[in-house]
Write a protein that holds these residues in place. Structure first.
Motif, PDB file in Angstrom:
ATOM      1  N   ASP A  45      44.307  47.270  40.730  1.00  0.00           N
ATOM      2  CA  ASP A  45      43.485  47.219  39.506  1.00  0.00           C
ATOM      3  C   ASP A  45      42.766  45.870  39.424  1.00  0.00           C
ATOM      4  O   ASP A  45      41.580  45.803  39.073  1.00  0.00           O
ATOM      5  CB  ASP A  45      44.373  47.397  38.272  1.00  0.00           C
ATOM      6  CG  ASP A  45      44.960  48.802  38.205  1.00  0.00           C
ATOM      7  OD1 ASP A  45      44.391  49.690  38.888  1.00  0.00           O
ATOM      8  OD2 ASP A  45      45.981  48.997  37.514  1.00  0.00           O
ATOM      9  N   ALA A  46      43.497  44.819  39.785  1.00  0.00           N
ATOM     10  CA  ALA A  46      42.930  43.468  39.718  1.00  0.00           C
ATOM     11  C   ALA A  46      41.733  43.349  40.662  1.00  0.00           C
ATOM     12  O   ALA A  46      40.717  42.741  40.314  1.00  0.00           O
ATOM     13  CB  ALA A  46      43.986  42.437  40.078  1.00  0.00           C
ATOM     14  N   LEU A  47      41.866  43.979  41.841  1.00  0.00           N
ATOM     15  CA  LEU A  47      40.752  43.936  42.802  1.00  0.00           C
ATOM     16  C   LEU A  47      39.514  44.605  42.231  1.00  0.00           C
ATOM     17  O   LEU A  47      38.392  44.113  42.378  1.00  0.00           O
ATOM     18  CB  LEU A  47      41.157  44.656  44.094  1.00  0.00           C
ATOM     19  CG  LEU A  47      41.978  43.872  45.107  1.00  0.00           C
ATOM     20  CD1 LEU A  47      42.184  44.706  46.364  1.00  0.00           C
ATOM     21  CD2 LEU A  47      41.290  42.561  45.479  1.00  0.00           C
ATOM     22  N   GLU A  48      39.731  45.745  41.556  1.00  0.00           N
ATOM     23  CA  GLU A  48      38.599  46.477  40.950  1.00  0.00           C
ATOM     24  C   GLU A  48      37.930  45.657  39.870  1.00  0.00           C
ATOM     25  O   GLU A  48      36.709  45.579  39.807  1.00  0.00           O
ATOM     26  CB  GLU A  48      39.116  47.802  40.355  1.00  0.00           C
ATOM     27  CG  GLU A  48      38.855  48.980  41.269  1.00  0.00           C
ATOM     28  CD  GLU A  48      39.381  50.277  40.688  1.00  0.00           C
ATOM     29  OE1 GLU A  48      39.173  50.500  39.478  1.00  0.00           O
ATOM     30  OE2 GLU A  48      40.005  51.034  41.449  1.00  0.00           O
ATOM     31  N   ILE A  49      38.780  45.051  39.044  1.00  0.00           N
ATOM     32  CA  ILE A  49      38.237  44.221  37.952  1.00  0.00           C
ATOM     33  C   ILE A  49      37.437  43.055  38.543  1.00  0.00           C
ATOM     34  O   ILE A  49      36.324  42.761  38.098  1.00  0.00           O
ATOM     35  CB  ILE A  49      39.384  43.686  37.056  1.00  0.00           C
ATOM     36  CG1 ILE A  49      40.086  44.837  36.337  1.00  0.00           C
ATOM     37  CG2 ILE A  49      38.843  42.695  36.038  1.00  0.00           C
ATOM     38  CD1 ILE A  49      41.398  44.449  35.675  1.00  0.00           C
ATOM     39  N   ALA A  50      37.987  42.449  39.574  1.00  0.00           N
ATOM     40  CA  ALA A  50      37.329  41.296  40.197  1.00  0.00           C
ATOM     41  C   ALA A  50      35.970  41.686  40.765  1.00  0.00           C
ATOM     42  O   ALA A  50      34.978  40.981  40.566  1.00  0.00           O
ATOM     43  CB  ALA A  50      38.214  40.713  41.287  1.00  0.00           C
ATOM     44  N   SER A  51      35.918  42.836  41.482  1.00  0.00           N
ATOM     45  CA  SER A  51      34.634  43.231  42.072  1.00  0.00           C
ATOM     46  C   SER A  51      33.614  43.576  41.001  1.00  0.00           C
ATOM     47  O   SER A  51      32.421  43.319  41.145  1.00  0.00           O
ATOM     48  CB  SER A  51      34.826  44.381  43.058  1.00  0.00           C
ATOM     49  OG  SER A  51      35.327  45.498  42.391  1.00  0.00           O
ATOM     50  N   ALA A  52      34.109  44.205  39.876  1.00  0.00           N
ATOM     51  CA  ALA A  52      33.202  44.519  38.766  1.00  0.00           C
ATOM     52  C   ALA A  52      32.650  43.240  38.150  1.00  0.00           C
ATOM     53  O   ALA A  52      31.465  43.149  37.816  1.00  0.00           O
ATOM     54  CB  ALA A  52      33.946  45.343  37.718  1.00  0.00           C
ATOM     55  N   LEU A  53      33.522  42.221  38.063  1.00  0.00           N
ATOM     56  CA  LEU A  53      33.094  40.933  37.491  1.00  0.00           C
ATOM     57  C   LEU A  53      32.045  40.268  38.379  1.00  0.00           C
ATOM     58  O   LEU A  53      31.076  39.690  37.901  1.00  0.00           O
ATOM     59  CB  LEU A  53      34.301  40.004  37.342  1.00  0.00           C
ATOM     60  CG  LEU A  53      35.199  40.223  36.126  1.00  0.00           C
ATOM     61  CD1 LEU A  53      36.476  39.411  36.258  1.00  0.00           C
ATOM     62  CD2 LEU A  53      34.478  39.846  34.836  1.00  0.00           C
ATOM     63  N   ILE A  54      32.262  40.382  39.694  1.00  0.00           N
ATOM     64  CA  ILE A  54      31.315  39.764  40.633  1.00  0.00           C
ATOM     65  C   ILE A  54      29.961  40.464  40.563  1.00  0.00           C
ATOM     66  O   ILE A  54      28.906  39.821  40.554  1.00  0.00           O
ATOM     67  CB  ILE A  54      31.888  39.788  42.075  1.00  0.00           C
ATOM     68  CG1 ILE A  54      33.082  38.818  42.188  1.00  0.00           C
ATOM     69  CG2 ILE A  54      30.819  39.388  43.095  1.00  0.00           C
ATOM     70  CD1 ILE A  54      33.930  39.009  43.424  1.00  0.00           C
ATOM     71  N   ASP A  55      30.004  41.809  40.478  1.00  0.00           N
ATOM     72  CA  ASP A  55      28.745  42.568  40.468  1.00  0.00           C
ATOM     73  C   ASP A  55      28.048  42.570  39.104  1.00  0.00           C
ATOM     74  O   ASP A  55      26.898  42.992  38.994  1.00  0.00           O
ATOM     75  CB  ASP A  55      29.017  44.019  40.896  1.00  0.00           C
ATOM     76  CG  ASP A  55      29.501  44.087  42.336  1.00  0.00           C
ATOM     77  OD1 ASP A  55      29.212  43.136  43.081  1.00  0.00           O
ATOM     78  OD2 ASP A  55      30.169  45.072  42.707  1.00  0.00           O
ATOM     79  N   GLY A  56      28.764  42.176  38.081  1.00  0.00           N
ATOM     80  CA  GLY A  56      28.156  42.141  36.754  1.00  0.00           C
ATOM     81  C   GLY A  56      28.339  43.428  35.970  1.00  0.00           C
ATOM     82  O   GLY A  56      27.592  43.689  35.031  1.00  0.00           O
ATOM     83  N   HIS A  57      29.322  44.248  36.377  1.00  0.00           N
ATOM     84  CA  HIS A  57      29.603  45.480  35.624  1.00  0.00           C
ATOM     85  C   HIS A  57      30.783  45.234  34.701  1.00  0.00           C
ATOM     86  O   HIS A  57      31.886  45.700  34.950  1.00  0.00           O
ATOM     87  CB  HIS A  57      29.935  46.637  36.588  1.00  0.00           C
ATOM     88  CG  HIS A  57      28.861  46.889  37.594  1.00  0.00           C
ATOM     89  ND1 HIS A  57      27.534  47.029  37.242  1.00  0.00           N
ATOM     90  CD2 HIS A  57      28.901  47.004  38.943  1.00  0.00           C
ATOM     91  CE1 HIS A  57      26.812  47.227  38.338  1.00  0.00           C
ATOM     92  NE2 HIS A  57      27.616  47.196  39.393  1.00  0.00           N
ATOM     93  N   PHE A  58      30.551  44.525  33.665  1.00  0.00           N
ATOM     94  CA  PHE A  58      31.630  44.279  32.693  1.00  0.00           C
ATOM     95  C   PHE A  58      31.032  44.161  31.304  1.00  0.00           C
ATOM     96  O   PHE A  58      29.837  43.933  31.135  1.00  0.00           O
ATOM     97  CB  PHE A  58      32.437  43.020  33.074  1.00  0.00           C
ATOM     98  CG  PHE A  58      31.637  41.754  33.138  1.00  0.00           C
ATOM     99  CD1 PHE A  58      31.514  40.944  32.014  1.00  0.00           C
ATOM    100  CD2 PHE A  58      31.015  41.355  34.322  1.00  0.00           C
ATOM    101  CE1 PHE A  58      30.783  39.770  32.074  1.00  0.00           C
ATOM    102  CE2 PHE A  58      30.279  40.184  34.381  1.00  0.00           C
ATOM    103  CZ  PHE A  58      30.165  39.389  33.253  1.00  0.00           C
ATOM    104  N   GLU A  59      31.881  44.330  30.340  1.00  0.00           N
ATOM    105  CA  GLU A  59      31.447  44.296  28.944  1.00  0.00           C
ATOM    106  C   GLU A  59      31.086  42.862  28.571  1.00  0.00           C
ATOM    107  O   GLU A  59      31.857  41.943  28.873  1.00  0.00           O
ATOM    108  CB  GLU A  59      32.580  44.788  28.043  1.00  0.00           C
ATOM    109  CG  GLU A  59      32.158  45.972  27.196  1.00  0.00           C
ATOM    110  CD  GLU A  59      33.309  46.446  26.353  1.00  0.00           C
ATOM    111  OE1 GLU A  59      33.462  45.933  25.233  1.00  0.00           O
ATOM    112  OE2 GLU A  59      34.064  47.313  26.853  1.00  0.00           O
ATOM    113  N   GLY A  60      29.952  42.682  27.955  1.00  0.00           N
ATOM    114  CA  GLY A  60      29.558  41.342  27.536  1.00  0.00           C
ATOM    115  C   GLY A  60      28.638  40.662  28.527  1.00  0.00           C
ATOM    116  O   GLY A  60      28.303  39.493  28.375  1.00  0.00           O
ATOM    117  N   VAL A  61      28.194  41.384  29.571  1.00  0.00           N
ATOM    118  CA  VAL A  61      27.287  40.796  30.555  1.00  0.00           C
ATOM    119  C   VAL A  61      25.902  40.556  29.948  1.00  0.00           C
ATOM    120  O   VAL A  61      25.125  39.731  30.433  1.00  0.00           O
ATOM    121  CB  VAL A  61      27.215  41.677  31.825  1.00  0.00           C
ATOM    122  CG1 VAL A  61      26.426  42.954  31.576  1.00  0.00           C
ATOM    123  CG2 VAL A  61      26.627  40.896  32.999  1.00  0.00           C
TER     124      VAL A  61
END
Ligand code: ZN
Length: 246
Positions: A45-61
């Motif tokens: 799960d942490a890996l998924e969250i990390a990749s989403a954060l890197i790509d800019g797919h997160f809430e508050g971007v």
């Protein structure tokens, strides 16, 4: 001299290509990312969250204060009052400056010819801009010529005299120059000049370091052996005639 305009203004969110996601995330980027990891998160799960954060797919971007750091390239949240920072932390700011400085230097260097040094004339250290792993003298002649011009030892010199000179230098400490006889005003013999200092005429303390020719010869013989010494003498004689190859 023409100067190249190398001023550059990074806009908010611009990232240097050279360091984009290639360096470790800065303090500010870690600070933002920390909020998106729940406690006791599973590894996958942490890996998924990390990749989403890197790509800019997160809430508050979409937050106007959230943008990519100009140096590390990860998202961070701007904490400055006027929302004008381009890097996430001090380390990233100085890292960005270093990259830009290197880039400026490269740009200014283009088209400029570096002045050749003495070594460049005699030493093969690069070919068509590529530097050698093992540089070498261009030829035997270049090796001897480099030494000769730099007054190390001139082939054809009196070898004993040279050794004596070096010994004198070493004993004095290598700081003071050995005295030279200079012919003034066409006089063949150098004249002593007495300097009057406060009414007192005299000389300073002088230590004479002298070694006889026979003693030096014996030392060289003991150190190098008769054969090697003879070889070097022949080499020196040949070199004096301008023949450097044996
Ligand atoms: Zn950063």
């Amino acid at each position: 001299m023409t100067t190249v305009n190398t001023s550059i203004t990074l806009k908010k969110g611009d990232v240097l290509k050279h360091t984009f996601l290639k360096v470790l995330p800065g303090t500010g980027a870690i600070e933002l990312a920390r909020k998106y990891f729940p406690p006791n998160v599973e590894y996958h799960d942490a890996l998924e969250i990390a990749s989403a954060l890197i790509d800019g797919h997160f809430e508050g971007v979409d937050d106007p204060k959230v943008r990519r750091c100009a140096h590390c390239g990860y998202y961070y949240r701007d904490i400055t009052k006027n929302n004008s920072s381009i890097t996430c932390c001090k380390q990233c700011a100085s890292g960005k400056d270093i990259v830009l400085k290197a880039w400026r230097r490269e740009v200014r260097k283009v088209g400029k010819v570096r002045r050749l040094t003495w070594l460049d004339l005699h030493y093969a250290s690069s070919y068509k801009g590529e530097s050698f792993e093992y540089p070498f003298w261009s030829s035997d002649w270049h090796m001897f010529e480099y030494d000769r011009k730099r007054k190390v030892y001139s082939f054809g010199d009196d070898f004993e005299q040279y050794v004596a000179q070096q010994k004198r230098k070493a004993e004095i400490g290598g700081k003071r120059k050995t005295p030279e006889r200079i012919d003034y005003d066409g006089y063949n013999a150098p004249r002593n000049i007495h300097v009057k200092l406060g009414g007192h005429v005299g000389c300073g303390k002088v230590t004479v370091i002298k070694q006889s020719r026979e003693k030096i010869e014996a030392e060289l013989l003991a150190r190098y052996g008769a054969k090697k010494l003879q070889q070097e003498r022949v080499r020196a004689q040949m070199a004096a005639l301008g023949r450097y190859k044996i």
